[in-house]
Design an enzyme around this catalytic site. Structure first.
Site, PDB file in Angstrom:
ATOM      1  CG  HIS A   1      -8.767   2.817  -7.827  1.00 48.90           C
ATOM      2  ND1 HIS A   1      -8.891   4.150  -7.162  1.00 48.90           N
ATOM      3  CD2 HIS A   1      -7.795   2.209  -7.170  1.00 48.90           C
ATOM      4  CE1 HIS A   1      -7.801   4.315  -6.284  1.00 48.90           C
ATOM      5  NE2 HIS A   1      -7.240   3.246  -6.268  1.00 48.90           N
ATOM      6  CG  PHE A   2      -4.685   0.361 -10.478  1.00 47.50           C
ATOM      7  CD1 PHE A   2      -4.123   0.422 -11.747  1.00 47.50           C
ATOM      8  CD2 PHE A   2      -4.858  -0.691  -9.793  1.00 47.50           C
ATOM      9  CE1 PHE A   2      -3.722  -0.812 -12.185  1.00 47.50           C
ATOM     10  CE2 PHE A   2      -4.735  -1.932 -10.259  1.00 47.50           C
ATOM     11  CZ  PHE A   2      -4.166  -2.100 -11.308  1.00 47.50           C
ATOM     12  CG  HIS A   3      -5.047   1.910 -15.863  1.00 51.91           C
ATOM     13  ND1 HIS A   3      -5.503   0.803 -15.021  1.00 51.91           N
ATOM     14  CD2 HIS A   3      -4.300   1.687 -16.550  1.00 51.91           C
ATOM     15  CE1 HIS A   3      -4.361  -0.151 -15.459  1.00 51.91           C
ATOM     16  NE2 HIS A   3      -3.931   0.558 -16.276  1.00 51.91           N
TER      17      HIS A   3
ATOM     18  NE  ARG B   1      -6.453  -6.561 -10.322  1.00 51.44           N
ATOM     19  CZ  ARG B   1      -5.499  -6.136  -9.473  1.00 51.44           C
ATOM     20  NH1 ARG B   1      -5.760  -6.246  -7.948  1.00 51.44           N
ATOM     21  NH2 ARG B   1      -4.328  -5.656  -9.933  1.00 51.44           N
ATOM     22  NE  ARG B   2      -2.855  -9.063 -10.771  1.00 52.56           N
ATOM     23  CZ  ARG B   2      -2.113  -9.165  -9.708  1.00 52.56           C
ATOM     24  NH1 ARG B   2      -2.276 -10.289  -8.932  1.00 52.56           N
ATOM     25  NH2 ARG B   2      -1.200  -8.587  -9.638  1.00 52.56           N
TER      26      ARG B   2
ATOM     27  CG  HIS C   1      -1.800   1.292   1.052  1.00 53.25           C
ATOM     28  ND1 HIS C   1      -2.778   1.427  -0.027  1.00 53.25           N
ATOM     29  CD2 HIS C   1      -1.401   2.556   1.599  1.00 53.25           C
ATOM     30  CE1 HIS C   1      -3.043   2.762   0.021  1.00 53.25           C
ATOM     31  NE2 HIS C   1      -2.381   3.454   0.978  1.00 53.25           N
TER      32      HIS C   1
ATOM     33  CE1 TYR D   1      -1.849   8.272  -0.207  1.00 53.50           C
ATOM     34  CE2 TYR D   1      -1.574   5.900   0.702  1.00 53.50           C
ATOM     35  CZ  TYR D   1      -2.026   7.143   0.078  1.00 53.50           C
ATOM     36  OH  TYR D   1      -3.886   6.991   0.297  1.00 53.50           O
TER      37      TYR D   1
END
Ligand code: HEM
Ligand code: CU
Length: 561
Positions: free
Chosen positions: A388-390, A451-452, A237, A241
């Site tokens: 979300h993370f794109h 996913r994946r 995680h 950041y």
């Protein structure tokens, strides 16, 4: 040093001695940056293949990539580890030189960081390209990769440790020469990001050195997948950041000046980075809400702490928007939103970063869904997550890094940016493509699409997936066009015969309206905050790991591809 000075003409020697920007340090910084962009190029190409696979277009056949999972491993490793780490290393080292107005304490460490990263890329890249490490960038055991994969990944992490060592040595030298002075704000941001990250890497270091490497070398025959996952997410995680904070550095330290505004507050900025140091780490269990063997109470505590670490991002949104509004109003913007069109949208570096910020709103909002203990169950391991993370790392971070490159590469090479218009078009293509792409993935995820997974060749499919897949594919292609434009601009710049004076493209550092004199001095107590951060990590993880032990060493390695 003296030996070299004798052979130099007098003025050159004098210049070498006083300039804050020693060429000997900027060169490895430049190489490290270009290594990252090479990762972006190949990794991004894999992304295009993945997106097209969803509508039955199979470009794997005409590439050297044997399986979807080999491609996905390359994508994840090159983008989420190589591109982000090397960019952070290059940018943070440069910004620190600027912040202190003096070279980094050790030129050897600047070189060593680049060479370590390069070696890591070569080793891990060799293992992946020879199809001996299709374990995705999370490398969950009992999937087993070639030992060189783990070694390569470890070296990439070591390259970031070397940067931290240099930041600390430079701080020490600065304090020795300037007793009692505040750490310059920008140096503070870089230092706190690297402190946070280095503390967080204890998880992955124990996992790789203590478990995976001996296991893949055959020294031990079994391992404990769940304990490895806990260790992985301890680092996994905070890594997000570590991706994000170099972008925040640009938004705080450079963007206000680039748009004609000011940084809102020195103290608030320090507080933001301090909160990231303290609260990035004790939250990793939010990736393991569905994992067995972890006390539910600890999962709930991590869920709550995840909302705490949302606070510094809210402060950032406030500070950055204040700076933008100031700039837009100075340029004549009126009314509630009239300042937005007045921002310098025709400045490629600014346009890319403004679009990155806009997509980050949606990225942050979807992140809150992932973080919610109960809602997470609906979207866990579905296509929602890459949706979300794109928006976050794939756009807020990656597009900001590209925006930074629009002045950083001309600065480092002394060559004019190749085409401003292409650069601006690049940013729009990427951002619009990412929004469409994410729409596809998010909707697919809500409709339970995993996913994946090579969805295009899956034998099961639910109604509605087709539409989502088309969004993913079309958005992915538009992003990829943005990617191609970026590389046209980058390569065009590297070979541009038009020279510039680097000093003319270097953005000014933002002036804060408030501070730093009125800022709480305790913010700068580096040692104290490191201890608090480590204590929080222990409080968050010892109640997870101690009851879990002894390790359940039962899994022999398996190869699933
Ligand atoms: C042309 C641009 C891009 C396209 C078309 C693209 C496409 C995709 C797709 C379709 C997936 C989902 C694969 C699956 O779940 O089976 C994926 C996963 C992923 N992408 Fe991207 N992507 C792009 C750029 C980026 C960038 C810039 C980053 C990060 C800096 C990134 C990071 C990732 C990561 C970490 C994964 C997860 C890999 C895994 O699950 O192991 N992508 N991408
Ligand atoms: Cu997380």
């Amino acid at each position: 040093m003296t030996g070299a000075a004798i052979s130099l003409p007098r003025e050159a020697a004098a210049e070498e001695a006083v300039t804050a920007y020693p060429a000997a340090q900027l060169r490895p910084i430049r190489w490290q940056l270009l290594l990252g962009f090479a990762g972006l190029l190949i990794g991004g190409y894999m992304g295009l293949l993945q997106a097209l696979e969803r509508i039955g277009v199979d470009l794997y056949k005409i590439s050297e990539i044997k399986t979807y999972y080999q491609g996905l491993t390359l994508h994840g490793v090159l983008l989420a580890l190589v591109f982000t780490f090397t960019f952070a290393n290059a940018f943070t080292q440069y910004m620190t030189i600027r912040a202190y107005g003096r070279p980094l304490a050790s030129t050897a460490l600047v070189h060593a960081s680049f060479l370590t990263a390069l070696l890591g890329v070569v080793l891990a890249g060799y293992a992946i390209l020879t199809n001996q490490a299709s374990v995705l960038f999370t490398f969950y055991p009992p999937m087993k990769a070639h030992p060189l994969f783990y070694l390569g990944a470890a070296l990439l992490v070591v390259s970031t440790w070397l940067v931290l060592a240099n930041l600390l040595l430079t701080l020490r030298a600065f304090r020795r020469d300037n007793p009692g002075e505040r750490i310059p704000l920008i140096a503070y941001m870089g230092l706190f990001n690297y402190l946070m990250w280095t503390i967080a890497t204890v998880g992955i270091a124990v996992e790789v050195l203590g478990f995976l490497l001996p296991w893949s070398l055959g020294w031990v025959s079994t391992t404990d997948p769940q304990l490895n996952r806990i260790l992985f997410w301890l680092t996994g995680h905070p890594i997000v950041y570590f991706w994000l904070l170099p972008a925040y550095m640009s938004w705080y330290a450079l963007i206000p000046g680039q748009v004609g505004g000011k940084l809102y507050s020195d103290g608030l900025t320090r507080l933001t980075f301090l909160l990231f140091l303290l609260f990035s780490i004790p939250v990793g269990l939010h990736h393991q809400f569905t994992d067995p063997g972890i006390p539910p109470a600890m999962k709930a505590i991590h869920a709550v702490l995840t909302f705490v670490v949302f606070v510094p991002s809210m402060i950032t949104a406030f500070s950055v928007m204040a700076a933008l509004e100031m700039g837009g109003r100075k340029a004549g913007g009126k009314g509630v939103l009239g300042w937005i069109p007045k921002l310098p949208w025709r400045e490629p570096s600014v346009a890319a970063q403004l679009l990155a910020m806009l997509t980050f709103f949606l990225g942050g909002a979807t992140g809150l869904i992932n973080a919610s203990y109960t809602m997470n169950l609906t979207v866990h391991n579905t296509a929602f997550v890459p949706g979300h993370f794109h928006l976050t790392v794939g756009t807020a971070v990656a597009l900001t890094f590209m925006g930074i490159a629009y002045w950083f590469v001309p600065y480092l090479t002394g060559r004019q940016l190749f085409s401003r218009r292409l650069a601006i078009a690049q940013a729009w293509f990427w951002a619009i493509g990412a929004l469409i792409f994410a729409r596809g993935q998010i909707q697919g995820g809500l409709d339970a699409m995993p996913r994946r997974t090579a969805i295009g060749s899956a034998t099961y499919s639910l109604p509605g997936w087709d539409v989502s897949n088309w969004f993913t594919a079309v958005g992915g292609v538009i992003m990829a066009i943005g990617g191609v434009l970026f590389f046209i601009v980058l390569i065009g710049t590297l070979f541009n015969p038009k020279r510039i004076d680097p000093a003319t493209v270097e953005p000014v550092l933002s002036e804060p309206i408030h501070g730093p004199k009125d800022t709480w001095k305790a913010f700068d107590r580096v040692g104290l905050w490191v201890i608090v951060s480590i204590a929080l990590m222990l409080i968050a993880y010892l109640p997870v790991i101690i009851p879990y032990l002894p390790a359940n060493m039962t899994s022999p390695p398996i190869k699933v591809w």
